[in-house]
Design a protein around this motif. Structure first.
Motif, PDB file in Angstrom:
ATOM      1  N   SER A 114       4.684  12.945   2.799  1.00 37.87           N
ATOM      2  CA  SER A 114       4.815  11.689   2.044  1.00 37.87           C
ATOM      3  C   SER A 114       5.578  11.904   0.747  1.00 37.87           C
ATOM      4  O   SER A 114       6.478  11.122   0.395  1.00 37.87           O
ATOM      5  N   GLU A 115       5.237  12.968   0.030  1.00 38.63           N
ATOM      6  CA  GLU A 115       5.873  13.217  -1.256  1.00 38.63           C
ATOM      7  C   GLU A 115       7.338  13.621  -1.088  1.00 38.63           C
ATOM      8  O   GLU A 115       8.174  13.299  -1.931  1.00 38.63           O
ATOM      9  N   VAL A 116       7.657  14.318  -0.013  1.00 41.06           N
ATOM     10  CA  VAL A 116       9.051  14.678   0.260  1.00 41.06           C
ATOM     11  C   VAL A 116       9.877  13.411   0.503  1.00 41.06           C
ATOM     12  O   VAL A 116      10.991  13.258  -0.012  1.00 41.06           O
ATOM     13  N   LEU A 117       9.324  12.492   1.290  1.00 47.26           N
ATOM     14  CA  LEU A 117      10.036  11.250   1.584  1.00 47.26           C
ATOM     15  C   LEU A 117      10.157  10.370   0.345  1.00 47.26           C
ATOM     16  O   LEU A 117      11.190   9.716   0.136  1.00 47.26           O
ATOM     17  N   PRO A 234       7.108   4.427  -1.756  1.00 48.45           N
ATOM     18  CA  PRO A 234       6.534   3.601  -0.680  1.00 48.45           C
ATOM     19  C   PRO A 234       5.601   4.352   0.268  1.00 48.45           C
ATOM     20  O   PRO A 234       4.752   3.734   0.902  1.00 48.45           O
ATOM     21  N   TRP A 235       5.775   5.669   0.383  1.00 52.73           N
ATOM     22  CA  TRP A 235       4.885   6.430   1.254  1.00 52.73           C
ATOM     23  C   TRP A 235       3.622   6.789   0.483  1.00 52.73           C
ATOM     24  O   TRP A 235       3.692   7.330  -0.628  1.00 52.73           O
ATOM     25  N   HIS A 236       2.484   6.507   1.060  1.00 50.70           N
ATOM     26  CA  HIS A 236       1.207   6.680   0.394  1.00 50.70           C
ATOM     27  C   HIS A 236       0.900   8.159   0.204  1.00 50.70           C
ATOM     28  O   HIS A 236       0.815   8.912   1.166  1.00 50.70           O
ATOM     29  N   ARG A 237       0.692   8.566  -1.031  1.00 44.58           N
ATOM     30  CA  ARG A 237       0.403   9.967  -1.309  1.00 44.58           C
ATOM     31  C   ARG A 237      -0.950  10.349  -0.709  1.00 44.58           C
ATOM     32  O   ARG A 237      -1.936   9.635  -0.852  1.00 44.58           O
ATOM     33  N   GLY A 238      -0.971  11.479  -0.030  1.00 46.88           N
ATOM     34  CA  GLY A 238      -2.203  11.950   0.594  1.00 46.88           C
ATOM     35  C   GLY A 238      -2.429  11.421   1.997  1.00 46.88           C
ATOM     36  O   GLY A 238      -3.393  11.815   2.657  1.00 46.88           O
ATOM     37  N   ALA A 239      -1.549  10.540   2.476  1.00 43.16           N
ATOM     38  CA  ALA A 239      -1.692  10.012   3.828  1.00 43.16           C
ATOM     39  C   ALA A 239      -1.330  11.098   4.839  1.00 43.16           C
ATOM     40  O   ALA A 239      -0.230  11.651   4.792  1.00 43.16           O
ATOM     41  N   LEU A 240      -2.244  11.391   5.749  1.00 43.40           N
ATOM     42  CA  LEU A 240      -1.982  12.418   6.758  1.00 43.40           C
ATOM     43  C   LEU A 240      -1.108  11.881   7.884  1.00 43.40           C
ATOM     44  O   LEU A 240      -0.467  12.649   8.602  1.00 43.40           O
ATOM     45  N   THR A 241      -1.093  10.562   8.059  1.00 46.06           N
ATOM     46  CA  THR A 241      -0.168   9.918   8.994  1.00 46.06           C
ATOM     47  C   THR A 241       0.615   8.881   8.186  1.00 46.06           C
ATOM     48  O   THR A 241       0.363   7.674   8.268  1.00 46.06           O
TER      49      THR A 241
END
Length: 427
Positions: A114-117, A234-241
């Motif tokens: 998520s953090e990379v994206l 926009p990508w939720h930090r800590g989201a595994l999916t």
């Protein structure tokens, strides 16, 4: 001790019926809007890379040779790799001006995909604001971010086949099918191919009609302007999916998601059990994390009610594998005489041959539907005489989800939320 399985049997049957309806709907495929062939957004392909020296060379070679008249770029985000990943990426960037690289370093690095994206999204946003010619002066609504994992291989004309879907300004994202490139490596890789092809060309095609197609971590196309409505990250930090989470947030925000059945992305399958179980545990734990979307989906007035219902069912029905496993365990205990099992589920069917026939049909219907879909769309279909063994192997393989579900639930109880990278094989 007596255990009644009637209610559980009804629930499982309803789930089987639901997926059978999706199977029937998957025979009728939606296409891009008529006359949309001239739509050619700029495709910016994001490649998250952390220790990817085994596969990155082939991936960048593949991406550089894609055939698309609308123009495409490649951004490799190196997440503090300790192998030759940055060297490979830099070499490609030096000889192809469509390719750029960015390197993340500790302590920011190593926080998950998520953090990379999010890092890549911020870069593209900054370049756009600065008028960087690399983005050809396009507007956010005319730029699509494409996520391709470092082991991914897009079909050569995939960008051209997906582009027309974005002629509809309400479409925020498009997902393409996924295949396992090394499906013939061993039986475990083949099971994953059945799983991915079955889901892509059965569930996703049907859900495209409903408006609830989900996003995958590979082969995901998202309009930049849609991402901007979710904030700078926009990508939720800590989201595994992170893919599932992003798709749900877009739909809740009123965006449409589509599935393009005209193309696909190849990726590596895992050939040993330990990394597979670790990967699937992360996936199922991330799925449970997304239960936080149940209430927002139910309240989302901008999402069609049928799409909301389907997504809620999709999120909740992950427990079906636990219910099926429960019936198997209880049935085994009953056979051993340790418990008394009662089940009035089929009392409405006449006793004897009719009841046994209905029971058999309900038992074999799910695997028959999946294998039928696989035979139609796979690059590695089985020979007819292999199908019974394949059905038995895939049914047994399905119980992997019971084991990883227990691990995922334990992780949630213990509040363990580590993102673990999937290992690669030499390309």
């Amino acid at each position: 001790m007596s255990i009644d399985l009637t209610v559980v049997s009804w629930i499982v049957t309803v789930v089987v019926g639901y997926y059978f309806v999706l199977f029937l709907a998957s025979w009728f495929r939606r296409r891009p809007p008529a006359g949309a062939e001239a739509t050619r957004p700029l495709m910016v392909i994001l490649v998250p890379a952390r220790n990817e020296e085994l596969v990155l060379e082939g991936t960048l070679e593949s991406l550089s040779s894609l055939e698309y008249a609308g123009g495409h770029r490649v951004l490799v985000v190196d997440d503090a790799s300790t192998d030759a990943t940055p060297t490979i990426a830099s070499a490609w960037a030096a000889r192809d001006d469509r390719i750029r690289t960015s390197r993340r370093v500790p302590p920011e690095a190593g926080q998950g995909k998520s953090e990379v994206l999010n890092h890549a999204n911020r870069l593209v946003g900054d370049w756009l604001e600065a008028g960087d010619p690399w983005l050809e002066g396009r507007r956010p609504e005319d730029i699509v971010l494409v996520i391709v994992d470092a082991d991914g291989r897009l079909e050569k004309e995939s960008l051209a086949k997906v582009a027309p879907y974005f002629a509809d300004p309400k479409v925020g994202s498009v997902q393409i099918g996924v295949r396992i490139a090394n499906a013939d490596a061993n039986a475990l890789a083949r099971m994953q191919d059945i799983e991915f092809v079955g889901f892509s060309w059965l569930v996703q095609i049907a859900r495209d009609w409903i408006g609830s197609s989900g996003l995958g971590g590979n082969g995901q196309f998202t309009r930049l302007s849609a991402l901007q409505t979710l904030g700078r990250d926009p990508w939720h930090r800590g989201a595994l999916t992170e893919d599932l989470d992003l798709g749900l947030r877009l739909i809740e925000g009123g965006w449409r998601t589509r599935f393009c059945h005209l193309t696909y992305v190849d990726q590596q399958g895992l050939t040993s059990w330990r990394p597979l179980l670790r990967q699937r545990t992360r996936w199922i734990q991330g799925h449970y994390q997304c239960w936080r979307h149940l209430v927002p989906l139910a309240r989302s007035g901008r999402t069609p009610i049928l799409a909301r219902l389907d997504l809620i069912l999709y999120l909740v029905l992950v427990v079906t594998v636990v219910l099926v496993s429960y019936t198997v365990v209880v049935g085994l205990l009953g056979t051993l005489g340790l418990v008394q099992v009662t089940n009035d589920f089929l009392l409405w069917v006449p006793y004897g041959v009719p009841r046994r026939t209905v029971s058999l049909l309900l038992s074999v219907l799910p695997v028959t539907v999946f294998l039928g879909t696989y035979q139609r769309h796979s690059a590695h279909p089985f020979r007819w005489y292999q199908l019974p063994a394949a059905a038995l192997a895939f049914t047994t393989y399905g119980y992997v989800w019971f084991f990883v579900s227990l691990r995922a639930l334990a992780n949630l109880v213990l509040r363990r939320n580590a993102w673990v990278k999937t290992p690669r094989l030499a390309a």
